[in-house]
Enzyme design. Sequence first.
Site, PDB file in Angstrom:
ATOM      1  N   ASP A  65       0.881  -1.169   0.000  1.00 20.83           N
ATOM      2  CA  ASP A  65       0.000   0.000   0.000  1.00 20.83           C
ATOM      3  C   ASP A  65       0.918   1.218   0.000  1.00 20.83           C
ATOM      4  OD1 ASP A  65      -1.468   2.260   0.874  1.00 20.83           O
ATOM      5  OD2 ASP A  65      -2.993   0.964   1.772  1.00 20.83           O
ATOM      6  N   VAL A  66       0.824   2.032  -1.045  1.00 26.98           N
ATOM      7  CA  VAL A  66       1.798   3.127  -1.219  1.00 26.98           C
ATOM      8  C   VAL A  66       1.636   4.259  -0.204  1.00 26.98           C
ATOM      9  CG1 VAL A  66       2.276   2.717  -3.657  1.00 26.98           C
ATOM     10  CG2 VAL A  66       0.355   4.210  -3.022  1.00 26.98           C
ATOM     11  N   TYR A 153     -14.075  14.404 -13.574  1.00 28.04           N
ATOM     12  CA  TYR A 153     -12.717  13.930 -13.253  1.00 28.04           C
ATOM     13  C   TYR A 153     -12.137  14.749 -12.088  1.00 28.04           C
ATOM     14  CZ  TYR A 153      -8.470  11.256 -14.080  1.00 28.04           C
ATOM     15  OH  TYR A 153      -7.403  10.399 -13.942  1.00 28.04           O
ATOM     16  N   LYS A 160      -3.548  14.325 -11.400  1.00 26.18           N
ATOM     17  CA  LYS A 160      -2.798  13.864 -12.586  1.00 26.18           C
ATOM     18  C   LYS A 160      -1.916  14.977 -13.146  1.00 26.18           C
ATOM     19  CE  LYS A 160      -4.310   9.541 -13.162  1.00 26.18           C
ATOM     20  NZ  LYS A 160      -3.445   8.413 -12.750  1.00 26.18           N
TER      21      LYS A 160
END
Length: 253
Positions: A65-66, A153, A160
């Site tokens: 899990d980052v 988004y 992003k």
Amino acid sequence: MAKLLDGKTALILGVANKWSLAYAIAAAYSREGAKVVLTFQGERLKQTVEELGQEIGASKVFQCDVTQPAELERISAELSGGLDAVVHAIAFANREDLSRPFVETSRDGYLLAQEVSSYSLLAVARATAPLMPQGGSLLTLTYLGSQRVVPNYNVMGVAKAALEATVRYLASDLGPKNIRVNAISAGPVKTASARAIKDFSSILDVVAQHAPLRRNTDPAEVADTAVFLASDLGRGVTGNTIFVDAGFHIMGL
Ligand code: NAD
Ligand code: IMJ
């Protein structure tokens, strides 16, 4: 015949199920002769990802899990033999932040999206760069919503945008070590992360109608570009965001 990734070891983060873009990339890397190591986010995904790993002959599968520093440290423990390529295919935002107006995004929701979807690339780069003493390739996945407004988004678009900037700064830092850092900007693909989105099928239809290639993006096309970037053929490419989207992003109308 020689394959494009013969002799290389690749770490792939972000497989959740057989539809995951990370799985298409893992399958293509394996096809091209790479030794593939997979990670999964949490206990809930363990069995599925282990089974998918078996299908493509992955040499190792472990949990990472980052958001957990202790789990990022496992990377160096599990990959002491070294590494040539890393694929980061991870994103998350609160579901409500992908449906209500962007202006209502909370501080916590904003920070969560940034932590999981953007900062994690930096964390993974720091954990893996020492494992690539002769150089290597770091790849992440992004989406057009970073550069243009795509309805709903929202906070993911902002995350992003930060991810794509992170690619450029990492490419500058790690270039002298011959580590290349790139992103693939994929067209919409019906994965678990996309299925949950309202009207996703109509988004797919609009893209297929307007993209220069008049069709949607196939995960296998994303995977083949990922092979190119990890291979010696990609040796001159770093700091880039390559669109694999049937050309959709070039259209103005
Ligand atoms: P997916 O749901 O299969 O993959 C997302 C992955 O992120 C899952 O495996 C999930 O376990 C993982 N993840 C989330 N939080 C994590 C954490 N804290 N630690 C570790 N892993 C975590 O969906 P996908 O579409 O294959 O997404 C992969 C990447 O591709 C994402 O970055 C996504 O933004 C990007 N992308 C997807 C599309 C699309 O249309 N599907 C288009 C362009 C880019
Ligand atoms: C996601 C939201 C809105 C529009 C979208 C998407 N379009 C596409 C996506 C047009 C292609 C998929 N995408 C590129 C993503 O990065 C998705 C990230 C994501 C998805 C979910 C759904 C379930 C959830 N949290 C999520 N977090 C990130 O609870």
